[in-house]
Every structure is written in C-alpha cells, then in structure tokens.
Design an enzyme around this catalytic site. Structure first.
Site: not given
Ligand code: 13P
Length: 284
Positions: A82, A134, A180, A209-210, A233
């Site tokens: 990632d 990206e 994120h 950032g889901g 998160t």
């Molecule tokens: P979150 O931590 O907001 O879920 O985002 C995860 C992410 O996009 C990892 O690349």
C-alpha cells in the site's frame, strides 16, 4: 491456493459493478479477522500492507501470514504493497512474495509520476504482479476535506486517462474527495470524476480512505466505476475499542488472548459488513 494478482478478480468486479475490499494488515489478528470474514462470505480480498506495517511486522512474517491465509482459506487473496514510495521498495516486496504493489508517485510531478509508475509496471508485469497507481493527493487523518484547498488536489479526469494509457496500471487510485482516517463531517465525493475516468479506461478506480464513508456514497461510487475500496481505520478503531473495553472492565487481565480474541471478533464484524456493502460476497 497461492497468492494471486489483483487481475484474478478486479476485471470481473468492474464488469459486474461490485468492489473488492483492500483491508490493511497490521498484525496477525488483523490478518486472521479479515480472512475469517471473507471465508464466511466467500469473497476475494486484498491484504494491504503499508511500509509502516511492513516495518512493524517484518517482510518475512507478512508474506508467511498472507500465504498461510491463502492456503487455509482457498480464497483468491492478493498481498498488496500500500502506497509504495519507490521502485526499490516495490521490487523488495515482489522478491519477498507480494502478488501486487501500489506505486504512489503522487508527490512527484505528473510527468515523473508517469515515468516512475511505468518502470514499476514493466518490472512487476514481467513477474505476473499487478500494479496500482495514484494520481492527485488523497488527504491524511488531519485533513478537513470540506475546505476549498482540497479541491486543488483532486485528480483531473483527462490527466488520469492519459496516466492510465501511458502506464498500463491494473487499477487507478484517484483523489476524489476521500481521505485516510475518520471524517469530521461527511466526505464530499466527486462521483462525476470517478464516472468520467471509469468510462474512459478499462480498469477499475480505487477508492482510498474507505473508513467512515456513508454506505450510500460507497454504493454510488461503485456504480460510477470504483472496483477496489481500501479500509484500515475502521478495523483499527474496532480492535482498540474492544481491547479498551476488556481492560477497563478488569484491570487484572494480563493474558493478551483475553483482549485480542474480542478484538479480532470485532474486526470480523467490520470486514463482513464492508464485504456485503461492496457486493463481493460469493465472488471468490
Ligand atoms: P482508511 O484508514 O481511511 O480506511 O483508509 C485506508 C486506505 O486508504 C489505505 O490506503
């Protein structure tokens, strides 16, 4: 089953309008929880591993845990770097057994991002490894996504389309208004950007950032062309809340299994809910 490239499942996800979850692995309990949820729902998934998580777990443990999960579950699982920051880190991961990498060149100039991403794609594809690129800047934990400056970092559709054509990435993360971490308010997602890029390229759009994105916005994103959604998160919060609850109830607890078992179960529930929302149940 061995670890697979994201191309084993992403083209099907885009064609059938569902998304495959990338759930970040931060330790063994995360890996086990994600796998258990996916097994219960018969879903493909992606283990996302950041460079920070790699340092924490060690690359050998990371690969061994993912391989064990793939073998035990029989599910199509990709082990994916990632936000890889360099060609070297991407190659180190591929050599260690990763089946997929993200090269995040978004902090470089547009032309340099294309050039550097292309190099990673060439090397990775030669080894059957998929690549995510990206474009635009995805905000961090502190970012207030509703402020005007955020718009300055959104991906421009025509740049994103050219980026895909020149690099040949297997999926494309574009900044569309998510960030994120958890949100102070609601994220302002630019579905029109997703739609415009997704209509012009054959590969799926990735939503970073889901965590904390309302369900309806997730559904709309998938309809617009998102085929991979990253979540970290929400699992971290569920894990830590469960641990805190056990420790707050009983200050005498010292066996880590007493708090890690409920922590793991809390993450199973988070991941199952996301898999159902993303529509990837029974797609393994
Ligand atoms: P979150 O931590 O907001 O879920 O985002 C995860 C992410 O996009 C990892 O690349």
């Amino acid at each position: 089953m061995p670890l697979v490239s994201m191309n084993e499942f992403l083209p099907k996800a885009k064609a059938n309008k569902y998304a495959v979850g990338q759930f970040n692995m931060n330790n063994l309990e995360f890996a086990q929880a994600i796998m258990q949820a996916a097994m219960e729902l018969n879903s493909p998934f992606i283990y996302g591993v950041s460079e920070g998580a790699l340092k924490y777990m060690g690359i050998e443990y990371t690969v061994a845990i993912a391989e064990a999960a793939a073998k035990k579950s029989g599910l199509p699982i990709a082990l994916h770097l990632d936000h890889g920051s360099s060609f070297e880190v991407a190659m180190q991961c591929i050599r260690a057994g990763f089946s997929s990498v993200m090269f995040d060149g978004s902090h470089h100039s547009y032309e340099d991002n294309i050039r550097l991403t292309k190099e990673v794609v060439k090397a990775a594809h030669a080894m059957g490894v998929s690549v995510e690129g990206e474009l635009g800047t995805i905000g961090g934990v502190e970012d207030d996504i509703s402020v005007d400056e955020e718009n300055a970092n959104l991906a421009k559709p025509e740049e994103a389309i050219r980026f895909y054509e020149e690099t040949g990435v297997d999926c494309l993360a574009i900044a569309v208004g998510t960030a994120h971490g958890m949100y102070a308010g609601e994220p302002n997602i630019h579905f029109d950007i997703i739609q415009q890029v997704a209509n012009a390229v054959p590969v799926p759009i990735v939503l970073h950032g889901g965590s904390g994105v309302p369900d309806e916005a997730i559904r709309k994103s998938i309809q617009a062309g998102v085929g991979k959604i990253n979540v970290n998160t929400e699992n971290q919060v569920a894990c830590t809340n469960a641990i805190r609850e056990v420790l707050n109830k009983d200050a005498k607890v010292y066996d880590p299994r007493k708090y890690l078992t409920p922590a793991r179960q809390a993450m199973v529930e988070v991941v199952k809910a996301k898999i159902e929302l993303f529509g990837s149940s029974n797609q393994a």
